[in-house]
Design a protein around this motif. Structure first.
Motif, mmCIF file in Angstrom:
data_model
loop_
_atom_site.group_PDB
_atom_site.id
_atom_site.type_symbol
_atom_site.label_atom_id
_atom_site.label_comp_id
_atom_site.label_asym_id
_atom_site.label_seq_id
_atom_site.Cartn_x
_atom_site.Cartn_y
_atom_site.Cartn_z
ATOM 1 N N THR A 1 0.853 -1.192 0.000
ATOM 2 C CA THR A 1 0.000 0.000 0.000
ATOM 3 C C THR A 1 0.884 1.236 0.000
ATOM 4 O O THR A 1 1.841 1.318 0.779
ATOM 5 C CB THR A 1 -0.903 0.021 1.237
ATOM 6 O OG1 THR A 1 -1.634 -1.221 1.312
ATOM 7 C CG2 THR A 1 -1.896 1.177 1.182
ATOM 8 N N ASP A 2 0.542 2.203 -0.876
ATOM 9 C CA ASP A 2 1.328 3.439 -0.935
ATOM 10 C C ASP A 2 0.392 4.636 -1.050
ATOM 11 O O ASP A 2 -0.799 4.484 -1.305
ATOM 12 C CB ASP A 2 2.310 3.416 -2.114
ATOM 13 C CG ASP A 2 1.620 3.457 -3.465
ATOM 14 O OD1 ASP A 2 1.026 4.501 -3.812
ATOM 15 O OD2 ASP A 2 1.687 2.450 -4.208
ATOM 16 N N ASP A 3 0.953 5.819 -0.843
ATOM 17 C CA ASP A 3 0.190 7.066 -0.968
ATOM 18 C C ASP A 3 0.684 7.871 -2.162
ATOM 19 O O ASP A 3 0.734 9.104 -2.124
ATOM 20 C CB ASP A 3 0.302 7.896 0.315
ATOM 21 C CG ASP A 3 1.741 8.274 0.643
ATOM 22 O OD1 ASP A 3 2.666 7.773 -0.044
ATOM 23 O OD2 ASP A 3 1.953 9.073 1.584
ATOM 24 N N GLY A 4 1.029 7.165 -3.230
ATOM 25 C CA GLY A 4 1.534 7.817 -4.432
ATOM 26 C C GLY A 4 0.445 8.455 -5.256
ATOM 27 O O GLY A 4 -0.672 8.721 -4.783
ATOM 28 N N CYS A 5 0.753 8.698 -6.532
ATOM 29 C CA CYS A 5 -0.150 9.467 -7.392
ATOM 30 C C CYS A 5 -1.379 8.692 -7.843
ATOM 31 O O CYS A 5 -2.366 9.284 -8.278
ATOM 32 C CB CYS A 5 0.616 9.971 -8.609
ATOM 33 S SG CYS A 5 1.279 8.658 -9.657
ATOM 34 N N GLY A 6 -1.364 7.363 -7.739
ATOM 35 C CA GLY A 6 -2.501 6.577 -8.178
ATOM 36 C C GLY A 6 -2.617 6.519 -9.695
ATOM 37 O O GLY A 6 -1.808 7.090 -10.434
ATOM 38 N N MET A 7 -3.660 5.815 -10.184
ATOM 39 C CA MET A 7 -3.859 5.641 -11.627
ATOM 40 C C MET A 7 -5.289 5.975 -12.014
ATOM 41 O O MET A 7 -6.234 5.723 -11.252
ATOM 42 C CB MET A 7 -3.553 4.191 -12.050
ATOM 43 C CG MET A 7 -2.091 3.813 -11.982
ATOM 44 S SD MET A 7 -1.780 2.128 -12.575
ATOM 45 C CE MET A 7 -2.414 1.161 -11.199
ATOM 46 N N SER A 8 -5.428 6.497 -13.220
ATOM 47 C CA SER A 8 -6.757 6.724 -13.780
ATOM 48 C C SER A 8 -7.313 5.408 -14.308
ATOM 49 O O SER A 8 -6.616 4.388 -14.338
ATOM 50 C CB SER A 8 -6.667 7.749 -14.912
ATOM 51 O OG SER A 8 -5.897 7.219 -15.981
ATOM 52 N N THR B 1 -6.558 8.331 -7.757
ATOM 53 C CA THR B 1 -5.774 9.551 -7.922
ATOM 54 C C THR B 1 -6.220 10.581 -6.886
ATOM 55 O O THR B 1 -7.303 10.465 -6.298
ATOM 56 C CB THR B 1 -5.957 10.126 -9.330
ATOM 57 O OG1 THR B 1 -7.344 10.408 -9.548
ATOM 58 C CG2 THR B 1 -5.478 9.135 -10.393
ATOM 59 N N ARG B 2 -5.401 11.598 -6.690
ATOM 60 C CA ARG B 2 -5.693 12.580 -5.641
ATOM 61 C C ARG B 2 -6.917 13.436 -5.958
ATOM 62 O O ARG B 2 -7.567 13.956 -5.051
ATOM 63 C CB ARG B 2 -4.463 13.469 -5.416
ATOM 64 C CG ARG B 2 -3.292 12.728 -4.789
ATOM 65 C CD ARG B 2 -2.138 13.656 -4.460
ATOM 66 N NE ARG B 2 -1.076 12.946 -3.760
ATOM 67 C CZ ARG B 2 -0.081 12.317 -4.349
ATOM 68 N NH1 ARG B 2 -0.015 12.304 -5.677
ATOM 69 N NH2 ARG B 2 0.850 11.687 -3.650
ATOM 70 N N ASP B 3 -7.235 13.596 -7.219
ATOM 71 C CA ASP B 3 -8.389 14.427 -7.580
ATOM 72 C C ASP B 3 -9.640 13.618 -7.876
ATOM 73 O O ASP B 3 -10.655 14.161 -8.317
ATOM 74 C CB ASP B 3 -8.048 15.305 -8.792
ATOM 75 C CG ASP B 3 -7.594 14.466 -9.986
ATOM 76 O OD1 ASP B 3 -7.458 13.241 -9.836
ATOM 77 O OD2 ASP B 3 -7.356 15.049 -11.061
ATOM 78 N N ALA B 4 -9.593 12.303 -7.657
ATOM 79 C CA ALA B 4 -10.761 11.456 -7.930
ATOM 80 C C ALA B 4 -11.619 11.316 -6.683
ATOM 81 O O ALA B 4 -11.106 11.284 -5.557
ATOM 82 C CB ALA B 4 -10.316 10.084 -8.416
ATOM 83 N N ALA C 1 -14.043 1.213 -5.965
ATOM 84 C CA ALA C 1 -13.421 0.755 -4.721
ATOM 85 C C ALA C 1 -13.254 1.949 -3.797
ATOM 86 O O ALA C 1 -13.108 3.092 -4.243
ATOM 87 C CB ALA C 1 -12.071 0.097 -4.992
ATOM 88 N N ALA C 2 -13.295 1.670 -2.502
ATOM 89 C CA ALA C 2 -13.123 2.715 -1.492
ATOM 90 C C ALA C 2 -11.724 2.612 -0.903
ATOM 91 O O ALA C 2 -11.371 1.583 -0.316
ATOM 92 C CB ALA C 2 -14.174 2.559 -0.399
ATOM 93 N N LEU C 3 -10.926 3.671 -1.063
ATOM 94 C CA LEU C 3 -9.591 3.724 -0.471
ATOM 95 C C LEU C 3 -9.076 5.158 -0.551
ATOM 96 O O LEU C 3 -9.629 6.003 -1.269
ATOM 97 C CB LEU C 3 -8.617 2.779 -1.167
ATOM 98 C CG LEU C 3 -8.060 3.169 -2.533
ATOM 99 C CD1 LEU C 3 -6.771 2.407 -2.813
ATOM 100 C CD2 LEU C 3 -9.073 2.905 -3.634
ATOM 101 N N ASN C 4 -8.055 5.441 0.225
ATOM 102 C CA ASN C 4 -7.427 6.752 0.203
ATOM 103 C C ASN C 4 -6.628 6.932 -1.090
ATOM 104 O O ASN C 4 -6.330 5.953 -1.781
ATOM 105 C CB ASN C 4 -6.502 6.914 1.411
ATOM 106 C CG ASN C 4 -7.262 6.917 2.718
ATOM 107 O OD1 ASN C 4 -8.382 7.442 2.792
ATOM 108 N ND2 ASN C 4 -6.671 6.323 3.748
ATOM 109 N N PRO C 5 -6.260 8.176 -1.436
ATOM 110 C CA PRO C 5 -5.425 8.373 -2.626
ATOM 111 C C PRO C 5 -4.161 7.525 -2.551
ATOM 112 O O PRO C 5 -3.508 7.431 -1.510
ATOM 113 C CB PRO C 5 -5.109 9.872 -2.585
ATOM 114 C CG PRO C 5 -6.259 10.474 -1.859
ATOM 115 C CD PRO C 5 -6.646 9.463 -0.818
ATOM 116 N N GLY C 6 -3.815 6.911 -3.655
ATOM 117 C CA GLY C 6 -2.674 6.023 -3.715
ATOM 118 C C GLY C 6 -3.050 4.716 -4.371
ATOM 119 O O GLY C 6 -4.048 4.633 -5.096
#
Length: 605
Positions: free
Chosen positions: A57-64, A113-116, A135-140
């Motif tokens: 698990t990471d708090d990176g930029c995520g994916m579209s 993603t952070r803006d999603a 899915a429900a999760l924090n940005p990352g």
């Protein structure tokens, strides 16, 4: 059999065989992806050694959504702006990791993603891809791999024990954490938290703190900063003192452009830099980071990306060797602090044991101190009562006496202090302002003689001393042959020999540095060493070993009583000689006991 195109599932499993050797390989690929995604905190969880579950698990930029769909396709990557494999600036770039993992287990990717507003999830089960769902999760990004190798059960037979797999995973995480101190890491194996590394501040101090958390407190206390830069090649990091060593290379960490590697070229440069400062078969602690222009290094040599190939390997080797030697020379006579700690531990254990009370016969005895205590002449005379002790009035200041200028710095102001006694005619006890020093006189002088011999060789040769009566030494045939084959090289060291019929050699001259020494023991030791190591690489590999043997014979022996002037002269020479913290065999030449720690032994603190 006709040629046919393999189905995608089989292709992915073949690729997985190259990329995924064990659970630790999966962790490496997923953590590298998290670092490339700009994560500031990464959590790794494994169950059953990683075979049942691996979750990163990471708090990176995520994916579209579009990126998520492509992420499990072969050779799809976001890490190559252009198709230039000579300009790799990320840890991953091939686009094989996720599809290969999904081909041999159950892969679930959850990302946001952070803006999603919400996250997305995608599952690949042994090559069968599902649909993208909310899915429900924090940005990352959170990636879970379950039932690893379930599609290739034969690979399970090659897995080691759960403990061994956990250790391999921990090693992967540690190496990546060392290169990225700005990222926090947490590793949990089963129900046990194996590693927890917080964020570290930017800069060398923060980096050293991260290395100390991984490599241990001893390394943190005895690490030397290493830095060098030339022609676009930069070397930075920390290296342990030569006396901080171990029997394997498990505490040697090497990185190229932030990528953990195992490279024979770099290991050879390290061995050359430490040279004779570390005993044979021992390996120093260090963590070195080499930065080179991406186009000058090929990171695509090995599927696991653990090996690299340099365009200018000689320049890289030279930079590492020069940077390490500069750091070691700057350390001077410094030795590891662990020696003092270990000594205090022994003293504390001895103090806790009961001791028999002294007999009445020994009370008030006027016997002289044991012969092992080498007092200076004045101190010995005071002990015997020959010198009267001053009265208290002698310390009272005379009000009529003019003010005296401040005294010159005493010997205690020197790093190794002032000699106070000699114990068992082997160890020198010295005192500094805040500590006590214990010096092994033979080991220390051996190093000093050795360094002088090396300097003399570099300057053109060691001065020799002709013997008034040449000495004849009888040797076994093989030893004699090896010694005579090296006669020209030994002459550079001041040892002149020649054949003398039968199995004997005639010694005509000895190195002047050795003083008046018998030639027999020196020649026998040299002959045996040369016969064992061969003569082909004498100058390149054996010259320092020969110098070390000569220095051992020419140094102050244990059991010789030294005068105070001799002891202090030895201390001053040690302070002026780089590498004098260890002898020619890599053992420490002295230990330092801090006054505060000594006071704790006697409950004064």
């Amino acid at each position: 059999m006709p040629v046919r195109q393999l189905p995608p599932e089989t292709v992915n499993r073949i690729a997985a065989g190259e990329v995924v050797e064990r659970p630790a390989s999966v962790v490496k690929e997923l953590v590298e992806n998290a670092i490339d995604a700009g994560a500031h905190a990464i959590e790794v969880v494994t169950v059953d050694g990683g075979l049942a579950l691996i979750r990163v698990t990471d708090d990176g930029c995520g994916m579209s959504e579009a990126d998520l769909a492509l992420s499990v396709a072969r050779h799809a990557t976001s890490k190559l702006a252009h198709e230039d494999l000579l300009d790799i600036r990320t840890l991953g770039f091939r686009g094989e990791a996720l599809p290969s993992i999904g081909a041999i287990g159950k892969l679930t990717i959850e990302t946001r993603t952070r803006d999603a507003a919400t996250g997305l999830a995608l599952t690949v089960d042994c090559g069968r891809r599902g649909d993208i769902r909310p899915a429900a999760l924090n940005p990352g990004t959170r990636i879970a791999v379950r039932a690893l190798f379930s599609a290739t059960p034969a690979r399970l037979k090659f897995m080691k024990s759960e403990r061994a797999e956990n250790m391999a995973t921990a090693e992967v995480v540690r190496r990546l954490a060392m290169a990225h101190p700005e990222v926090a890491f947490t590793l949990t194996s089963g129900e046990r938290a194996g590693l927890k590394l917080p964020h570290e501040a930017a800069g060398a101090d923060g980096h050293l703190q991260r290395l100390g958390r991984i490599m241990g407190r001893d390394f943190l206390d005895d690490a030397l900063p290493v830095y060098g830069c030339h022609a676009g090649i930069a070397v930075r990091g920390f290296a342990g003192l030569p006396t901080l060593n171990r029997g394997d290379a498990g505490q040697q960490y090497l990185f190229v452009n932030g990528r953990p590697v195992r490279d024979k070229l770099l290991i050879g440069a390290i061995r050359a830099a430490y040279g004779d400062l570390v005993p044979k078969g021992r390996h120093p602690y260090l963590a070195l980071f080499v930065d080179v222009p991406p186009e000058t290094v090929d990171v695509n040599v090995h599927p696991a990306k653990t090996e690299v190939r340099f365009r200018a390997p000689g320049e890289v080797r030279k930079m590492i060797s020069t940077g390490l030697r500069t750091a070691l020379e700057a350390a001077g006579h410094r030795a590891t602090s662990t020696g003092g700690t270990a000594t205090l531990g022994v003293l504390a254990a001895a103090a806790s044991r009961p001791h028999p009370a002294p007999s009445s016969a020994g009370m008030g005895s006027s016997e002289a101190p044991p012969a092992g205590l080498g007092f200076g002449e004045a101190a010995q005379a005071a002990f015997d009562g020959a010198v009267p002790l001053p009265s208290a009035s002698a310390f009272a200041s005379d009000p009529m006496e003019p003010e005296r200028p401040p005294a010159a710095p005493t010997a205690e102001a020197f790093p190794l202090g002032a000699a106070r006694a000699q114990v068992h005619e082997t160890y020198i006890i010295a005192q500094t302002a805040q500590s006590m020093i214990i010096v092994d006189q033979h080991a220390a002088h051996e190093r000093l003689v050795y360094e002088r011999m090396k300097a003399a060789v570099d300057a053109g040769g060691v001065a020799s001393q002709p013997l008034l009566i040449p000495e004849i030494v009888n040797l076994p045939a093989t030893d004699r042959a090896a010694l005579l084959a090296a006669a020209d090289d030994l002459a550079q060291l001041g040892l002149v020999i020649e054949a003398f019929g039968g199995d004997a050699v005639l010694v005509r001259e000895l190195p002047a540095l050795l003083g008046a020494k018998s030639a027999k023991g020196l020649v026998e030791d040299l002959a045996g060493e040369l016969a064992e190591g061969g003569t082909g690489n004498l100058l390149t590999r054996r010259l320092e070993s020969v110098c070390a043997t000569m220095a051992c014979h020419g140094s102050v022996r244990a059991g010789r009583r030294l005068t105070p002037d001799e002891m202090n002269a030895l201390l001053r020479d040690m302070e002026a000689t780089p590498g004098s913290g260890q002898c020619n065999h890599g053992r420490p030449t002295y230990v330092e006991l801090q006054l505060t720690d000594i006071e704790k032994l006697f409950a004064r603190r």
